[in-house]
Design an enzyme around this catalytic site. Structure first.
Site, PDB file in Angstrom:
ATOM      1  N   SER A  64      -7.379   4.331  -1.177  1.00  0.00           N
ATOM      2  CA  SER A  64      -7.677   5.116   0.025  1.00  0.00           C
ATOM      3  C   SER A  64      -9.004   5.848  -0.115  1.00  0.00           C
ATOM      4  O   SER A  64      -9.459   6.160  -1.212  1.00  0.00           O
ATOM      5  CB  SER A  64      -6.586   6.158   0.271  1.00  0.00           C
ATOM      6  OG  SER A  64      -5.346   5.543   0.449  1.00  0.00           O
TER       7      SER A  64
HETATM    8  N1  SAH Z   1      -2.239   4.852  -4.181  1.00  0.00           N
HETATM    9  C1  SAH Z   1      -3.122   3.725  -4.442  1.00  0.00           C
HETATM   10  C2  SAH Z   1      -3.476   2.977  -3.173  1.00  0.00           C
HETATM   11  C3  SAH Z   1      -2.486   1.963  -2.949  1.00  0.00           C
HETATM   12  S1  SAH Z   1      -2.676   0.827  -1.633  1.00  0.00           S
HETATM   13  C4  SAH Z   1      -4.369   4.124  -5.165  1.00  0.00           C
HETATM   14  O1  SAH Z   1      -4.582   5.321  -5.398  1.00  0.00           O
HETATM   15  O2  SAH Z   1      -5.134   3.225  -5.534  1.00  0.00           O
HETATM   16  C5  SAH Z   1      -0.951   0.596  -1.345  1.00  0.00           C
HETATM   17  C6  SAH Z   1      -0.190  -0.062  -2.449  1.00  0.00           C
HETATM   18  O3  SAH Z   1       1.163  -0.113  -2.051  1.00  0.00           O
HETATM   19  C7  SAH Z   1      -0.618  -1.504  -2.741  1.00  0.00           C
HETATM   20  O4  SAH Z   1      -0.989  -1.638  -4.075  1.00  0.00           O
HETATM   21  C8  SAH Z   1       0.642  -2.311  -2.411  1.00  0.00           C
HETATM   22  O5  SAH Z   1       0.833  -3.432  -3.264  1.00  0.00           O
HETATM   23  C9  SAH Z   1       1.732  -1.271  -2.609  1.00  0.00           C
HETATM   24  N2  SAH Z   1       2.996  -1.555  -1.923  1.00  0.00           N
HETATM   25  C10 SAH Z   1       3.206  -2.112  -0.695  1.00  0.00           C
HETATM   26  N3  SAH Z   1       4.519  -2.174  -0.427  1.00  0.00           N
HETATM   27  C11 SAH Z   1       5.161  -1.644  -1.508  1.00  0.00           C
HETATM   28  C12 SAH Z   1       6.536  -1.437  -1.832  1.00  0.00           C
HETATM   29  N4  SAH Z   1       7.523  -1.773  -1.005  1.00  0.00           N
HETATM   30  N5  SAH Z   1       6.812  -0.878  -3.029  1.00  0.00           N
HETATM   31  C13 SAH Z   1       5.839  -0.517  -3.908  1.00  0.00           C
HETATM   32  N6  SAH Z   1       4.524  -0.686  -3.639  1.00  0.00           N
HETATM   33  C14 SAH Z   1       4.190  -1.251  -2.459  1.00  0.00           C
END
Ligand code: SAH
Length: 211
Positions: A64
């Site tokens: 993000s």
């Molecule tokens: N917080 C992260 C940004 C993550 S983007 C950072 O600081 O870099 C969102 C993430 O959520 C992605 O990596 C995606 O694979 C994950 N995601 C999507 N659905 C999910 C689920 N049901 N359980 C766990 N992770 C999930």
């Protein structure tokens, strides 16, 4: 960290993207001035790491924009003794910010290689109060519940029931709800068996996938 050549870029990011837009919690500002965000993105993106935008982190996912990380973190109203659950470890950056502010962070990621990279980065930075796991975050982390805060970084169509159940009394959850281009960042506060929800702003996250 005065010998870090990127410290100046981070200070500018904090001043222009966070303080100027109303992020006020000094602990959040300090954590984001300290965490080396460039180490959480692929080498090709490092130049852009302190820019005012999300960036690709591999596997079609994104880290993000700094302002959104700060806003979500601030909305949780964190205290040092808190235990916090993050859904969507991604690069591990948000988990690293949380780890500066609370006692223990639990973070779930569904894509194994992202989870592995994040765990390795956190370890190499000496961050030891983050536990990561591969799985479907919409089910929460039952054994470690209840959590004082839950931060969800993928957009859910609706509030996942297991997450509301795993929120401690008085706890707060920040979660994007909606779909595709119509998403709202929500703050959910638990008081006993009552859940109060407020919308914070419009937002754009990758979808939360189940299974
Ligand atoms: N917080 C992260 C940004 C993550 S983007 C950072 O600081 O870099 C969102 C993430 O959520 C992605 O990596 C995606 O694979 C994950 N995601 C999507 N659905 C999910 C689920 N049901 N359980 C766990 N992770 C999930």
């Amino acid at each position: 960290m005065t010998d870090d050549p990127l410290q100046e870029k981070r200070n500018r990011m904090v001043a222009q993207q966070l303080l100027d837009r109303g992020i006020r919690d000094p602990k959040v500002l300090r954590a984001m001035a300290e965490i080396p965000r460039h180490l959480f993105v692929p080498p090709a993106e490092q130049e852009e790491a302190y820019g005012d935008r999300p960036l690709p982190i591999g596997a079609d996912q994104t880290i993000s924009q700094p302002y959104i990380v700060a806003l979500m973190t601030e909305q949780l109203g964190l205290k040092p003794e808190f235990r916090v659950l993050e859904i969507g470890t991604g690069s591990g950056y948000q988990a690293a910010v949380l780890a500066r502010l609370v006692a223990q962070v639990y973070s779930i990621e569904r894509i194994p290689e992202l989870a592995a990279w994040a765990a390795r980065r956190l370890e190499s930075l000496g961050i030891r109060n983050v536990q990561t796991r591969v799985g479907d975050g919409s089910q929460g982390w039952h054994e470690a519940a209840p959590f004082d805060g839950i931060l969800v970084t993928a957009c859910a169509a609706e509030l996942p029931e297991p997450l509301t159940q795993q929120l401690a009394d008085g706890g707060r959850m920040v979660i994007p709800i909606g779909q595709a281009q119509r998403q709202t960042l929500m703050l959910i506060e638990r008081r006993g068996d009552t859940f109060e929800s407020h919308s914070i702003c419009g937002c754009l996250f990758v979808p939360m996938k189940s299974g």
